[in-house]
Scaffold this active site. Structure first.
Site, PDB file in Angstrom:
ATOM      1  N   HIS A  21       0.787  -1.234   0.000  1.00 20.89           N
ATOM      2  CA  HIS A  21       0.000   0.000   0.000  1.00 20.89           C
ATOM      3  C   HIS A  21       0.821   1.288   0.000  1.00 20.89           C
ATOM      4  CE1 HIS A  21      -3.463   2.429   0.256  1.00 20.89           C
ATOM      5  NE2 HIS A  21      -4.212   1.651   0.994  1.00 20.89           N
ATOM      6  N   TYR A  46     -14.909   5.930   7.920  1.00 19.14           N
ATOM      7  CA  TYR A  46     -13.855   6.368   7.003  1.00 19.14           C
ATOM      8  C   TYR A  46     -14.247   5.978   5.586  1.00 19.14           C
ATOM      9  CZ  TYR A  46      -9.010   6.725   5.158  1.00 19.14           C
ATOM     10  OH  TYR A  46      -7.877   7.049   4.447  1.00 19.14           O
ATOM     11  N   THR A  98      -4.808  10.630  -0.804  1.00 19.10           N
ATOM     12  CA  THR A  98      -6.190  10.443  -0.365  1.00 19.10           C
ATOM     13  C   THR A  98      -6.558  11.445   0.725  1.00 19.10           C
ATOM     14  OG1 THR A  98      -5.557   8.822   1.324  1.00 19.10           O
ATOM     15  CG2 THR A  98      -6.164   7.974  -0.858  1.00 19.10           C
TER      16      THR A  98
END
Length: 763
Positions: free
Chosen positions: A462, A575, A588
């Site tokens: 990630h 979230y 993001t």
């Protein structure tokens, strides 16, 4: 030893008559062709640098400026207002004209770039109602098209994208307090309001000044800290906790032959890499004229995450001509280029089949070596320093880390199949998320998994990029595999095979078995605790929702709020990931989906007109929150950076400490479909993507990923942990389905007898 002999370009022996030189012309030819490919890539990179460097102008525009200056001088006019004459004091006339023309041309480029950056800083278009475009926005669209009319390269817009703005601290605190209002009791909210006010009036403004200073200096005031402190400094396992997965088609497997599917998949991925390297991918969103930051593409291939004591490091190599393959506990280096030529899919299938047919057993500890990347980071760092810094282990580890990507040939069969398709789909998700904990290399930028029955998928690390970037890669891979490369009638890859290809090279190791076992035990406990459920929702999809004039994402998010409230009898901090790639190096931002309006709708009694009104208010509020997040006015990244500054200054903030420790018990993300034009849904409706998912963020919460496929389907991926008895992925999945149907019934008025009779008549 055969490979070593083939690699020798020449040999010589010394005799009494002199030196006997024997050249291998075949080997020299291979060296020449490999060098030729390397030089072609260098020239292509240089060409692209020039094109990007002068964007939004073009290199040929320089000649136009020179001709224009010469023409005006021929007409006895001085466009330079005496500057050319000054330059002529030091240089010849023609050279003076060229120097002035070049300086004028560069000035025009900078001016155009500055104007484009100003235009791309305009985001009011996002807040306008669909179908009601203002005159200002229409003029803005025209100007953006004029300035970016020439076909841009992947990175052409990078220097023209605006920087992420630092929101006013007062606005961020107001939005934060509004977001936690439905989650706190009266006294709790009052206490938080006091903490926020104290922070704003004392430490907050000081931290804000430092943050504004960073924003002036750095291209993005968030991204470097986000990458380091959220991802690279995490000392726990990245498997499940950070890595995420992507799935194959839901209903279709293009071929049941494992080697053939691997051949086409590897080829498609390398074709995508070629597009990235040559910058042929478009940086503009297909639905708009707005460019998105492409910085995340830079580290997509030839990248690995290496462990450190305090922080990990992302290592990226310029190029790699091989991939690393894992099968039955053995590691192989597979060369995918020969003499500068990309192997055909059929040749890669041939090489993969060689690996599948290799009967050699794994070495001691080799089969579970990958568990080191699945466990805690500090022990992996220590083992790497002690056992993998020299010798055979270092050479073999370099082959994995420098590979274009990692491939696992799995012995299992996966997919929605057999007598238990639902359970098999869940097992498919768990397999991609963590596998056996040792048969993936979780540190690689991404690992491709090809199963025994031809199904495939991937697991992505990630820290280097977010899910939309990987989703774009995976969409291209699936579409190219199925529709461009294709298969023969008997399921094999197309193309010819050069039988003289050297076999894949087996990697050798000297492995510390005890240390591997420790990491495996940690990873196995984590994997066993994960509860996954994947299900396609087929009752309706985007088409039905849009007819009600509701945003599909807002509809789905409100359904999740309703489902969570029914499941846990309370609301929670929610979230939802949104992108900030409208800005340079943007990643993001968080949309806090649990709003006052959403909670009011969920708790309201079902009274048709009133409930509809509350729902539309909640949906509009969600859309506004999403737009604010995308345009740099979110809450969480700003507060996160203020917290980092406070740590650098060595000061404590009770407000920031409490905010940053709040758990996200419902973490959600939409996987966007970005290249619909690659899929022929009309002629091939079964080629539907399953999307992907991730593990739960909180031990007592849910992780929910969803992908809106076509007009009539939404695929969901739900995860939680078995160790917390009050969460259950199957139960929550059923709550989501029920909530979606209930929302539709609220928004769809009950039909009268006459309308029902008309429907029957039409049928």
């Amino acid at each position: 030893m055969a490979e070593a002999h083939q690699a020798v370009a020449f040999q010589f022996t010394i005799t009494p008559e002199g030196i006997d030189l024997r050249l291998s012309y075949q080997a020299l030819s291979q060296i020449y062709l490999s060098g030729l490919r390397s030089w072609k890539k260098r020239i292509s990179r240089m060409r692209n640098r020039v094109i990007k460097g002068v964007y939004p102008a073009s290199p040929s525009s320089w000649l136009f400026v020179v001709i224009a200056i010469l023409a005006t001088m021929y007409m006895r006019s001085d466009p330079s207002m005496g500057l050319i004459a000054k330059i002529q004091e030091h240089l010849p006339t023609m050279l003076s004209v060229l120097v002035f023309s070049t300086l004028l041309w560069l000035s025009l480029i900078l001016t155009l770039r500055f104007c484009l950056k100003l235009l791309l800083s305009y985001h009011r278009w996002m807040f306008e109602q669909h179908g009601h475009i203002s005159t200002t926005t229409k003029v803005w669209v025209t100007l953006v098209r004029l300035l970016s009319g020439r076909k841009p390269l992947l990175y052409s817009y990078q220097t023209s994208l605006p920087c992420l703005p630092v929101p006013p601290i007062k606005d961020t605190l107001e939005r934060y307090l509004e977001s936690v209002r439905p989650l706190l009791s009266g006294p709790g909210f009052q206490r938080m309001t006091v903490l926020a006010a104290q922070f704003e009036n004392s430490l907050g403004n000081r931290l804000q000044r430092y943050l504004k200073l960073k924003a002036l200096w750095a291209t993005n005031y968030v991204s470097d800290w986000w990458e380091e402190y959220i991802y690279l400094r995490g000392r726990g396992p990245i498997m499940v906790n950070s890595n995420y997965y992507g799935m194959d088609f839901l209903y279709v497997t293009p071929t049941p032959i494992q080697a053939a599917r691997a051949g086409n998949t590897i080829t498609a991925l390398l074709l995508y890499r070629r597009k990235v390297n040559s910058e042929q991918l478009t940086p503009v969103s297909p639905a708009t004229i707005i460019p998105l930051c492409a910085a995340q593409c830079e580290r997509m291939f030839n990248t690995t995450r290496t462990p450190g004591e305090e922080t990990d490091v992302l290592q990226h190599w310029q190029d790699s001509e091989f991939v690393t393959v894992y099968h039955r506990g053995r590691y192989f280096r597979l060369w995918v280029y020969k003499a500068g030529r990309l192997l055909s899919p059929r040749e890669i299938e041939y090489q993969i089949q060689r690996i599948l047919d290799d009967p050699s057993p794994p070495g001691p500890g080799e089969d579970r070596l990958g568990a080191l990347t699945a466990g805690d980071r500090v022990p992996w760092c220590a083992v790497r320093k002690q056992y993998f810094s020299s010798g055979v282990n270092k050479r073999s580890l370099d082959c994995i880390e420098r590979a274009a990507f990692f491939v696992t040939l799995d012995d299992e069969e996966q997919g929605m199949m057999g007598e238990d398709p639902v359970g098999n789909l869940d097992r498919y998700a768990k397999s991609l998320l963590h596998g056996k904990c040792y048969d993936r290399w979780f540190d690689k930028s991404f690992s491709v998994v090809v199963y025994k029955n031809g199904k495939n998928g991937l697991n992505a690390e990630h820290s280097w990029a977010d899910a939309p970037t990987v989703a774009h890669l995976w969409e291209f891979t699936l579409a190219t595999d199925a529709f461009q490369l294709g298969y023969t009638e008997d399921g094999h890859c197309k193309g010819e095979v050069e039988r003289s290809l050297p076999p894949p090279q087996r990697l050798t190791w000297d492995i510390p078995v005890e240390q591997v076992s420790i990491s495996l035990s940690v990873a196995q406990a984590l994997a066993d605790d994960v509860d996954c459920h994947v299900f396609p929702f087929r009752d309706f999809g985007k088409g039905r929702i849009k007819k009600l004039k509701i945003s599909p994402d807002a509809f789905i998010q409100l359904a999740l709020q309703l489902a969570y409230y029914r499941d846990r009898k309370t609301f929670c901090l929610t979230y939802e990931a949104s992108m900030t790639r409208l800005f340079r190096e943007g990643r993001t931002e968080t949309v806090r989906s649990c709003s006052n309006e959403g909670c009011a709708f969920v708790k309201a009694p079902v009274i048709q007109d009133k409930t509809q009104r509350l729902f539309r208010l909640a949906a509009e509020k969600h859309q506004n929150l999403y737009r604010l997040a995308m345009t740099g006015s979110g809450i969480d990244r700003h507060l996160f950076c203020l917290y980092v500054v406070s740590k650098y200054l060595g000061v404590e903030s009770p407000f920031l400490t409490e905010v940053l420790s709040e758990p996200w018990r419902l973490s959600t993300s939409q996987t966007p479909v970005q290249q619909l034009e690659l899929f022929d849904m009309k002629n091939h409706p079964d080629f539907i993507s399953l999307g992907g998912g991730f593990g739960p963020v909180a031990d007592d919460g849910y992780g929910v990923s969803y992908i809106i496929v076509g007009e009539d389907m939404i695929n969901y991926h739900v995860s939680c942990k078995h160790s917390f008895s009050e969460t259950d992925s199957h139960r929550f999945g059923a709550q989501i389905s029920r909530a979606l149907l209930d929302l539709l019934s609220v928004l769809t008025p009950a039909k009268t007898e006459n309308s029902q009779a008309q429907d029957k008549k039409q049928q």
